[in-house]
Design a protein around this motif. Structure first.
Motif, PDB file in Angstrom:
ATOM      1  N   TRP A 152       1.254  -1.208  -0.091  1.00 27.22           N
ATOM      2  CA  TRP A 152      -0.459   0.506  -0.213  1.00 27.22           C
ATOM      3  C   TRP A 152       1.357   1.331   0.299  1.00 27.22           C
ATOM      4  O   TRP A 152       0.590   1.871  -0.601  1.00 27.22           O
ATOM      5  N   ARG A 199      -7.783  -7.544  -2.484  1.00 24.24           N
ATOM      6  CA  ARG A 199      -9.405  -5.881  -2.530  1.00 24.24           C
ATOM      7  C   ARG A 199      -7.632  -5.210  -3.336  1.00 24.24           C
ATOM      8  O   ARG A 199      -7.912  -4.091  -4.359  1.00 24.24           O
ATOM      9  N   TRP A 203      -8.199  -2.987  -6.056  1.00 31.47           N
ATOM     10  CA  TRP A 203      -7.500  -1.458  -6.371  1.00 31.47           C
ATOM     11  C   TRP A 203      -6.976  -0.620  -7.198  1.00 31.47           C
ATOM     12  O   TRP A 203      -6.621  -0.022  -7.882  1.00 31.47           O
ATOM     13  N   THR A 204      -5.699  -1.767  -7.078  1.00 30.20           N
ATOM     14  CA  THR A 204      -4.657  -1.631  -8.796  1.00 30.20           C
ATOM     15  C   THR A 204      -5.486  -1.484 -10.324  1.00 30.20           C
ATOM     16  O   THR A 204      -5.540  -0.460 -11.075  1.00 30.20           O
ATOM     17  N   ASP A 207      -7.717   1.555 -10.082  1.00 35.00           N
ATOM     18  CA  ASP A 207      -6.459   2.800 -10.018  1.00 35.00           C
ATOM     19  C   ASP A 207      -6.014   3.147 -11.868  1.00 35.00           C
ATOM     20  O   ASP A 207      -5.746   3.735 -12.456  1.00 35.00           O
ATOM     21  N   ALA A 214     -11.113  -5.198 -11.627  1.00 34.46           N
ATOM     22  CA  ALA A 214     -11.791  -4.328 -10.500  1.00 34.46           C
ATOM     23  C   ALA A 214     -12.640  -5.212 -10.294  1.00 34.46           C
ATOM     24  O   ALA A 214     -12.374  -5.508  -8.409  1.00 34.46           O
ATOM     25  N   CYS A 240     -15.421   0.425  -1.616  1.00 30.42           N
ATOM     26  CA  CYS A 240     -14.528   0.921  -2.656  1.00 30.42           C
ATOM     27  C   CYS A 240     -15.353  -0.162  -4.147  1.00 30.42           C
ATOM     28  O   CYS A 240     -15.183   0.861  -5.040  1.00 30.42           O
ATOM     29  N   GLN A 244     -16.467   2.648  -7.116  1.00 33.33           N
ATOM     30  CA  GLN A 244     -15.643   2.525  -8.605  1.00 33.33           C
ATOM     31  C   GLN A 244     -17.322   3.124  -9.439  1.00 33.33           C
ATOM     32  O   GLN A 244     -16.974   3.691 -10.546  1.00 33.33           O
TER      33      GLN A 244
END
Length: 434
Positions: A152, A199, A203-204, A207, A214, A240, A244
């Motif tokens: 992170w 998770r 997230w990557t 992003d 995702a 999350c 999104q």
């Protein structure tokens, strides 16, 4: 009875041609579409398969329009059946093991217990040196949690795309450990680690604006957390997914996911910090719908919960990022989304003063929001200067989300394109985000 026509695809020889490989590597969609036309596909067919208009396809071929949005790139990959790795994407859902012999493959055996889900495809088959086999101990679990914290931190500094193969590799390693571990506390802890890694992987992809991938990993994280009834973490993943949904312009889904997250967390007595973070996600969702009263109600709840935080709270490690600085900047962004620029500007400015210098992606993201708020207030020169600072930070971090925001800011400058500040920013943008 006539047989259904076969779905048109690129011929295999074209997919393996040097011209196509180079065009895909450079994401040169003008060349990709031109090659598709030479293979017998006309503009309207390409458009139908990629969920675009024929005129837009023509603009791409002529060079008057470029495709940068990850959702559109994914549609091209899926529509034309171009294997994901050729365009720098993860393996697509429709790809089979035999679809492309040069593509990376993953084969994860199903768990004997039936609880461990089959993970999505990864780009590398082996990341960690685990030849000696699993040796599970308390230090193993601590080391895995420590590595997640480090991932992170590096995600904040550099963006997650470059870390993804290692994260996925470690996720696969932990899944293998789960398969070989009997029931008990170690197994439960490993499920928690796997859920966090899933998770982080989601997230990557988020992003990078690769939304379908995702969702796949966020869903895996939910399954893993559910297996051990970790409802606060399930709520975290739902939050999350709510964020999104705001990016995908599905505000009603964003609201539903954020409220579901809060309901899920309450059932297990989540800490005030967790509930504050989840209320902030709800505020974002309402703000994206321009629902002022609901957004302010959620903001008030976020601040009320934050005021109840105690040093004795058993906060999970994954919520530690939600500190006072994060509360302040998120409040400013939510109010900026609502068009309350005068109230939002000092909040985002204060957060940027407090924010660690090493958090490149966060500072770039928050600087973009400050620039957008300043533009709302009519301060063109100041807004362009702030956006230029964001651009400098974006140049050292891999984040299509931040890059996309800065391109959006450039579009918002359309009425001022001839002003010196706007011209200077456009020049810097073109030089930085090629």
């Amino acid at each position: 009875m006539s047989q259904p026509s076969q779905r048109p695809e690129f011929p295999v020889h074209l997919l393996s041609s040097p011209a196509m490989i180079e065009a895909c590597r450079e994401r040169d969609f003008a060349r990709i579409f031109t090659l598709a036309r030479r293979a017998g596909m006309h503009n309207s067919l390409i458009a139908r398969l990629c969920d675009m208009t024929a005129s837009r396809v023509g603009e791409v071929i002529s060079g008057t329009r470029q495709l940068r949005d990850m959702a559109v790139i994914e549609r091209v990959s899926d529509g034309l059946r171009i294997p994901g790795h050729m365009l720098g994407l993860a393996r697509r859902d429709w790809e089979s093991a035999s679809a492309d012999p040069t593509a990376p493959t993953v084969d994860i055996a199903p768990a004997a217990s039936g609880l461990v889900p089959t993970l999505p495809g990864a780009d590398l088959d082996s990341i960690l040196a685990v030849a000696a086999g699993p040796k599970l101990s308390p230090s193993t679990v601590r080391a895995l949690h420590s590595s997640i914290e480090d991932y992170w931190r590096r995600d904040d500094e550099h963006g997650g795309e470059v870390l993804r193969p290692a994260v996925v590799g470690q996720l696969r390693y932990v899944v293998d450990l789960i398969k070989e571990t009997g029931e008990g506390e170690y197994r439960r802890n490993l499920y928690g680690v796997a859920a966090e890694l899933a998770r982080l992987t989601g997230w990557t992809y988020f992003d990078a604006r690769q939304y379908s991938q995702a969702r796949t990993y966020f869903t895996e994280a939910l399954h893993l957390a559910k297996a051990v009834d970790d409802r606060p973490f399930m709520a975290n993943v739902l939050a999350c997914m709510s964020l999104q949904a705001t990016y995908e312009e599905r505000p009603a889904d964003a609201v539903a996911l954020s409220t579901a997250a809060q309901d899920c967390a309450r059932r297990q007595g989540a800490t005030p910090r967790v509930m504050s973070m989840l209320s902030m996600r709800e505020a974002f969702a309402h703000a994206s719908m321009s629902n002022r009263s609901a957004a302010h109600s959620a903001l008030a709840e976020a601040h009320t919960c934050f005021e109840r935080i105690s040093d004795q709270d058993p906060d999970p490690a994954w919520v530690s990022y939600f500190d006072e600085t994060k509360l302040i900047v998120d409040t400013g962004i939510a109010r900026g989304r609502l068009g309350e620029a005068e109230a939002a500007e000092p909040l985002v400015e204060e957060a940027l003063r407090r924010e660690p210098r090493g958090n490149h992606r966060g500072r770039a993201f928050h600087s973009f929001w400050l620039a957008r708020i300043q533009l709302q207030r009519g301060n063109l020169d100041q807004a362009c200067d702030t956006a230029a600072s964001s651009l400098e930070l974006a140049s050292v971090v891999e984040s299509e989300r931040v890059s996309g925001h800065l391109r959006e800011f450039h579009q918002q400058l359309a009425p001022f394109r001839k002003e010196p500040a706007a011209v200077a920013f456009e020049t810097q943008l073109r030089a930085t985000l090629r």
